[in-house]
Design an enzyme around this catalytic site. Structure first.
Site, short mmCIF file in Angstrom:
data_model
loop_
_atom_site.label_atom_id
_atom_site.label_comp_id
_atom_site.label_asym_id
_atom_site.label_seq_id
_atom_site.Cartn_x
_atom_site.Cartn_y
_atom_site.Cartn_z
N CYS A 85 0.93 -1.41 0.04
CA CYS A 85 -0.20 0.21 0.02
C CYS A 85 0.54 0.85 0.38
O CYS A 85 0.18 2.22 0.06
CB CYS A 85 -0.47 -0.11 0.98
SG CYS A 85 -2.16 -1.50 1.17
N HIS A 346 -9.52 3.78 -1.90
CA HIS A 346 -7.36 3.08 -1.94
C HIS A 346 -7.61 2.22 -2.97
O HIS A 346 -7.05 0.69 -2.94
CB HIS A 346 -7.71 2.07 -0.79
CG HIS A 346 -6.29 1.80 -0.27
ND1 HIS A 346 -5.34 2.35 -0.48
CD2 HIS A 346 -5.52 0.46 0.58
CE1 HIS A 346 -4.10 2.00 0.39
NE2 HIS A 346 -4.37 0.61 0.89
#
Length: 534
Positions: A85, A346
């Site tokens: 991430c 995201h």
């Protein structure tokens, strides 16, 4: 050898979307949109970019080349980055180091992700999972549940915080309430709905204490940041828009992540704390110098523990910090004015660059309804399990230049102007495009221009682009239109609300149409539900 100063000179991003929502939104289209916006924001051409770092997690070899070749095949080095991430921030970190170290003067960092629907899952069963040690430590403390493994990791970190410090489930819910509320004002956010605390608490339980509205969604999207050296900034007269990276640090897990003490350490609490301290030391700053923070709230539990790891409040003080409202407008900090991952979305490779974009807009004073007053310094935190963290501090590079020149935003331009009632019409159009722009663009494929005169004889021009990307509305733009409408302020309102017959208005001279008449008939797609037969 002293490192050179590094500046953000251009940012751009797409609206983050639910995976599969748009048919024309594969990663090349996303990257083209974000990259073009960043170049326009910087006022640069692609042939001025010397190197590029492309971040994505789920993709094949050389996706970066495929994404950027459409901007220009100039033969520059393109580096493909995959770091969970933190992928977008890792690309930014590499780009910054190239400039700081003197190997380049202008570098593009771009991230994108096309994700599958549903929760993240392991892709390979024929090799060691990079999270195996982290999960093993968690399972020494908690039984395995049927919930997604990431929700268990972060949920158990929240549980450990509750056990250690007496934090309540409502503290996690308040974080989600705040981030959803912030996202209402962000046209790039995947979700823009505001929820009550009751709705957040009553949404489906994913893994205690995390309900569905406390978990970030999977998303499609792209973000792009262009960095430059001081020499490049001055040569190209970019001082007024330049945001300086005053510190940037990256780190990986500390040994405490695997000593089995608690799940807060498994998800990188000590890693974040250590790297944050290095970043503040590098910048000669403390958390008290910061006003705006974009941090990695993949789950509300992570935002809560990160407050303490970053030093925004004392260890064990996150509950009181939240109760005082020190994480939102009117408090000590505004955390995730964008809506954060929970509401903005995201897309793994794009998240870090979207965070940078938001903080750049905040420092330039261009965040519109999200704008935090008096912003002097911003903090970015981007986390990846496995693990990695990138922490960055930003300030305006040349404050006097920024004050002396009004910077017009490329991505979030205002459309209001005093003295015109029809502003409300264009605000409705903008909201409609933000909510369903991709589908509307498919139907219309054109650019409208409205030349409007008010009762005082003043004229304003609105351009409604329903041809590119998700569409947009601009005030007094010089963009070329396919069809132009010339009307008075009052007549335009009556027309769009169905109170004025368009054919009658045309023949009476109340409505003038120039350009593509066939396209003019498609204006009805932008009207609210009325009885008008435009």
């Amino acid at each position: 050898m002293a490192q050179r100063r590094v500046f953000v000179v251009g940012v751009g991003m797409t609206k983050f979307e639910k995976p599969g929502r748009r048919d024309d939104f594969d990663y090349p289209q996303m990257a083209l949109e974000a990259g073009t916006k960043a170049l326009e924001d910087a006022g640069l051409r692609y042939d001025q970019i010397e190197q590029a770092c492309c971040g994505y997690v789920a993709g094949d070899t050389c996706c970066g080349q495929r994404a950027l070749y459409q901007l220009g095949m100039t033969g520059i080095p393109i580096y493909n980055v995959n770091n969970a991430c933190t992928t977008g921030s890792t690309a930014l970190f590499m780009a910054r180091n190239m400039i700081a170290g003197g190997t380049a003067d202008c570098v593009m960092a771009i991230g994108f992700e096309k994700m599958e629907k549903g929760s993240l899952s392991a892709k390979y069963t024929d090799r060691t999972n990079p999270m195996d040690k982290h999960v093993t430590v968690m399972l020494d403390q908690y039984d395995l549940d049927r919930a997604p493994i990431t929700a268990q990791l972060f949920g158990n970190a929240g549980r450990d915080h509750m056990k250690k410090y007496g934090t309540k489930p409502e503290h996690f819910a308040k974080i989600a309430w705040k981030n959803h509320k912030h996202s209402v004002n962000n046209p790039y956010s995947q979700f823009r709905d505001e929820y009550s605390l009751e709705q957040i608490n009553n949404s489906p339980m994913i893994y205690f204490p995390l309900t569905k509205l406390q978990c970030c969604p999977t998303s499609d999207g792209s973000g792009c940041v262009i960095l430059a050296s001081e020499d490049f900034v001055r040569k190209n007269k970019l001082e007024a828009q330049a945001v300086e990276i005053v510190a940037m640090e990256m780190g990986t897990d500390q040994p405490t992540a695997f000593n089995g003490e608690n799940c807060m350490q498994v998800i990188g609490y000590d890693m974040t704390k250590t790297v944050a301290q290095r970043a503040f030391k590098q910048a000669g700053m403390t958390p008290n110098d910061v006003q705006v923070v974009e941090l990695h709230d993949c789950f509300s539990a992570n935002e809560l523990v990160t407050y303490e790891a970053l030093g925004l409040c004392p260890e064990g003080g996150a509950g009181d910090f939240i109760d005082r409202g020190d994480n939102t407008y009117g408090g000590k900090y505004v955390v995730n004015p964008s809506g954060g991952l929970i509401s903005k979305g995201h897309p793994l490779g794009a998240t870090g660059l979207a965070q940078c974009s938001e903080l750049t807009w905040q420092l330039r004073g261009l965040a519109q309804k999200r704008q935090v007053p008096g912003v002097k310094a911003c903090l970015q935190h981007n986390l990846g399990l496995g693990g990695a963290v990138v922490i960055t501090l930003y300030k305006l590079g040349f404050p006097q230049a920024a004050m002396s020149r009004q910077i017009q935003p490329q991505a979030v331009s205002g459309i209001s102007i005093p003295g015109f009632k029809s502003v409300a019409v264009f605000e409705r159009m903008q909201k409609a495009l933000e909510d369903n722009g991709a589908e509307t663009v498919k139907k219309i494929k054109g650019v409208f221009q409205f030349k409007v005169k008010n009762a005082k004889g003043e004229q304003a021009t609105w351009t409604v682009d329903v041809k590119n990307g998700n569409g947009c509305v601009k005030l007094n733009s010089k963009d070329k239109a396919d069809t132009t409408f010339v009307m008075t302020d009052e007549n335009l309102i009556n027309l769009m609300e169905g109170k004025l017959n368009p054919q009658m208005a045309f023949f009476q001279g109340k409505l003038k149409i120039e350009g593509n008449m066939g396209l003019a008939m498609k204006l009805k797609e932008l009207q609210p539900n009325t009885n008008s037969k435009l």
